[in-house]
Design an enzyme around this catalytic site. Structure first.
Site, PDB file in Angstrom:
ATOM      1  N   ALA A   1       0.823  -1.213   0.000  1.00  0.00           N
ATOM      2  CA  ALA A   1       0.000   0.000   0.000  1.00  0.00           C
ATOM      3  C   ALA A   1       0.859   1.265   0.000  1.00  0.00           C
ATOM      4  CB  ALA A   1      -0.951  -0.001   1.190  1.00  0.00           C
ATOM      5  N   THR A   2       2.058   1.191   0.553  1.00  0.00           N
ATOM      6  CA  THR A   2       2.936   2.369   0.541  1.00  0.00           C
ATOM      7  C   THR A   2       3.185   2.815  -0.900  1.00  0.00           C
ATOM      8  OG1 THR A   2       4.038   1.730   2.588  1.00  0.00           O
ATOM      9  CG2 THR A   2       5.267   3.203   1.122  1.00  0.00           C
TER      10      THR A   2
ATOM     11  N   GLN B   1      -6.404  -0.954   5.529  1.00  0.00           N
ATOM     12  CA  GLN B   1      -6.956  -1.530   6.764  1.00  0.00           C
ATOM     13  C   GLN B   1      -8.450  -1.822   6.649  1.00  0.00           C
ATOM     14  OE1 GLN B   1      -5.364  -2.296   9.658  1.00  0.00           O
ATOM     15  NE2 GLN B   1      -3.342  -1.473   9.179  1.00  0.00           N
TER      16      GLN B   1
ATOM     17  N   THR C   1       9.448  -6.918 -12.433  1.00  0.00           N
ATOM     18  CA  THR C   1       8.901  -8.272 -12.552  1.00  0.00           C
ATOM     19  C   THR C   1       7.824  -8.492 -11.498  1.00  0.00           C
ATOM     20  OG1 THR C   1      11.048  -9.037 -13.321  1.00  0.00           O
ATOM     21  CG2 THR C   1       9.523 -10.726 -12.531  1.00  0.00           C
TER      22      THR C   1
ATOM     23  N   CYS D   1       7.866   5.244  16.777  1.00  0.00           N
ATOM     24  CA  CYS D   1       9.270   5.456  17.117  1.00  0.00           C
ATOM     25  C   CYS D   1       9.970   5.968  15.863  1.00  0.00           C
ATOM     26  CB  CYS D   1       9.889   4.145  17.561  1.00  0.00           C
ATOM     27  SG  CYS D   1      11.576   4.327  18.080  1.00  0.00           S
TER      28      CYS D   1
ATOM     29  N   HIS E   1      -0.745  -7.936   3.261  1.00  0.00           N
ATOM     30  CA  HIS E   1      -0.448  -8.445   4.604  1.00  0.00           C
ATOM     31  C   HIS E   1      -1.340  -7.866   5.706  1.00  0.00           C
ATOM     32  CE1 HIS E   1       2.282  -5.233   6.454  1.00  0.00           C
ATOM     33  NE2 HIS E   1       2.155  -4.798   5.222  1.00  0.00           N
TER      34      HIS E   1
ATOM     35  N   ASN F   1      -5.279   2.928  10.733  1.00  0.00           N
ATOM     36  CA  ASN F   1      -4.434   1.818  11.158  1.00  0.00           C
ATOM     37  C   ASN F   1      -4.016   1.885  12.617  1.00  0.00           C
ATOM     38  OD1 ASN F   1      -3.032   4.096   9.862  1.00  0.00           O
ATOM     39  ND2 ASN F   1      -1.187   3.082  10.580  1.00  0.00           N
TER      40      ASN F   1
ATOM     41  N   SER G   1      -3.389  -3.664   0.534  1.00  0.00           N
ATOM     42  CA  SER G   1      -2.175  -4.292   1.061  1.00  0.00           C
ATOM     43  C   SER G   1      -2.477  -5.726   1.448  1.00  0.00           C
ATOM     44  CB  SER G   1      -1.686  -3.501   2.281  1.00  0.00           C
ATOM     45  OG  SER G   1      -0.584  -4.160   2.860  1.00  0.00           O
TER      46      SER G   1
HETATM   47  N1  PMP Z   1      -1.816   2.487   4.744  1.00  0.00           N
HETATM   48  C1  PMP Z   1      -2.264   2.008   5.907  1.00  0.00           C
HETATM   49  C2  PMP Z   1      -3.550   2.515   6.456  1.00  0.00           C
HETATM   50  C3  PMP Z   1      -1.536   1.036   6.591  1.00  0.00           C
HETATM   51  O1  PMP Z   1      -1.973   0.560   7.743  1.00  0.00           O
HETATM   52  C4  PMP Z   1      -0.319   0.591   6.037  1.00  0.00           C
HETATM   53  C5  PMP Z   1       0.531  -0.422   6.757  1.00  0.00           C
HETATM   54  N2  PMP Z   1       0.870  -0.050   8.076  1.00  0.00           N
HETATM   55  C6  PMP Z   1       0.105   1.110   4.817  1.00  0.00           C
HETATM   56  C7  PMP Z   1      -0.674   2.063   4.199  1.00  0.00           C
HETATM   57  C8  PMP Z   1       1.362   0.635   4.171  1.00  0.00           C
HETATM   58  O2  PMP Z   1       1.147  -0.671   3.673  1.00  0.00           O
HETATM   59  P1  PMP Z   1       2.310  -1.610   3.199  1.00  0.00           P
HETATM   60  O3  PMP Z   1       2.926  -2.187   4.422  1.00  0.00           O
HETATM   61  O4  PMP Z   1       1.625  -2.647   2.347  1.00  0.00           O
HETATM   62  O5  PMP Z   1       3.252  -0.790   2.393  1.00  0.00           O
END
Ligand code: PMP
Length: 377
Positions: free
Chosen positions: A70-71, A181, A239, A326, A201, A153, A199
């Site tokens: 998601a980042t 989330q 890839t 942190c 995970h 989150n 995302s």
């Molecule tokens: N957006 C939200 C609301 C998240 O909780 C997170 C993960 N902490 C991210 C973006 C980033 O996701 P990723 O770890 O898949 O890059």
């Protein structure tokens, strides 16, 4: 093994996702972009996973671009869209975000100031929900994009996406939703948005994979933020990692079949946990009241107790996170809690927990017992 209650950071991997991924780590599993049979089989597996994900989020498979998470999806949605608007001569230079967005949204947006954009942060109420009246005043004919998360989150607050879309559309602005989330926790459908970040995970899939939904109806198509090959419709070069995508697809399939079940399970366990804390006369405050929070998400303040010390003392028995971040070795209060009006001290007394699909009633009662032994009554 401690009881894992840190699903806001990462959810446990679904066994179905692990099993689905396993053949694709094989040395002879081809690159999905190669022309031979092994490559074509890998490409087929990637497309099957794309379809699974599309069914979960209500999109067309071709509207989903795989990313590293998601980042990256947030960076493309915000920076890529702003740069495409600049290039396309669109004369809107304001981006409105909520003040409690994930850092990948806030930092992406603020990075555009040097390109001439004005970034406006909409406040939230004490319940961690965007202030709709304030948002209405901030969005107008200079607004290019409104970006708001589905579920926060850190505190689990659910955002009123329908109202946000209404306000953005009335002003002719694009809408991006960081749904990292939200998926699997609350009902979610991409249909009303231009862009949405996902995302794996956070929904019981593997780490290192995510997706960006780009609506075929969006009037601006984001430019890539990385440069290389023409994979993923030219928006995200590199890839495509077949095993991760296949695991993501399997996680999406399981999520779709369990949407209501997972939510009920998580809600039941968090309610049981709170009941157990109360029956043990533990003093605590729920930062987000029940109707505003995603099922299973808790942001709790234990007055007079430092969250870091609770976490350290609970460490080998329950895995939970603090409501602080942190940064460069220095503990700073969470921007989310401060925006909700908590003081730095109150923020430092806050922990977050998430009861996931794989937690049990025994986990909920045991976690309450452990906390009752640590914090004051
Ligand atoms: N957006 C939200 C609301 C998240 O909780 C997170 C993960 N902490 C991210 C973006 C980033 O996701 P990723 O770890 O898949 O890059």
């Amino acid at each position: 093994m401690s009881i894992y209650l840190d699903g806001h950071s990462t959810t446990p991997l679904a066994p179905e996702a692990l099993e689905a991924m396993s053949p694709w780590w094989h040395a002879q599993a081809g690159n999905p972009h190669s022309p031979h049979l092994a490559g074509m089989l890998a490409a087929q597996a990637v497309e099957n996973a794309r379809s699974e994900l599309a069914s979960l989020v209500g999109s067309d498979p071709q509207e989903l671009i795989f990313t590293s998470g998601a980042t990256e999806a947030n960076n493309i949605a915000i920076r890529g869209t702003a740069l495409a608007a600049l290039e396309g001569g669109i004369d809107r230079r304001e981006i409105v975000v909520s003040a409690i967005e994930h850092k990948s949204v806030l930092s992406s947006a603020h990075s555009l100031r040097s390109a001439g954009f004005r970034i406006i942060e909409a406040p939230v109420t004490e319940n961690g929900v965007i202030d709709i009246l304030a948002l209405e005043r901030m969005v107008g004919d200079r607004t290019l994009l409104v970006s708001v998360m589905a579920v926060n989150n850190e505190v689990g607050s659910i955002q009123p996406l329908a109202d946000i879309v209404r306000i953005a559309r009335a002003a002719g602005a694009l809408v991006h939703v960081d749904a990292a989330q939200g998926i699997g926790k609350v009902p979610f459908d991409c249909v009303d948005f231009d862009f949405a970040s996902l995302s794996s995970h956070k929904m019981y899939g593997p780490m290192g994979i995510g997706a960006l939904f780009v609506s075929s109806a969006a009037h601006v198509r984001p430019l890539p933020v990385l440069f290389g090959g023409s994979q993923e419709a030219g928006i995200r070069p590199g890839t495509v990692p077949t095993p991760l995508v296949v695991g993501f697809g399997a996680a999406a399939r399981v999520s779709r079949s369990r949407l209501g079940t997972d939510a009920t399970h998580s809600r039941t366990l968090s309610a049981l946990f709170l009941e157990e804390l109360r029956s043990r006369q533990v003093q605590f405050i729920e930062n987000i009241p029940e109707p505003s929070r995603a099922p299973g998400s808790l942001s709790l303040r234990f007055p007079g107790n430092d969250a870091m010390s609770i976490i350290a003392r609970a460490g080998d028995r329950i895995a939970i996170s603090e409501g602080s971040a942190c940064t460069s070795g220095k503990i700073t209060a969470s921007h989310v809690l401060l925006q909700m009006g908590l003081t730095e001290e109150q923020a430092s007394e806050t922990v977050r927990l998430y009861f996931s699909r794989y937690n049990t009633e025994a986990d909920a009662t045991e976690a309450a017992l452990v906390l009752s032994q640590i914090v004051g009554r």
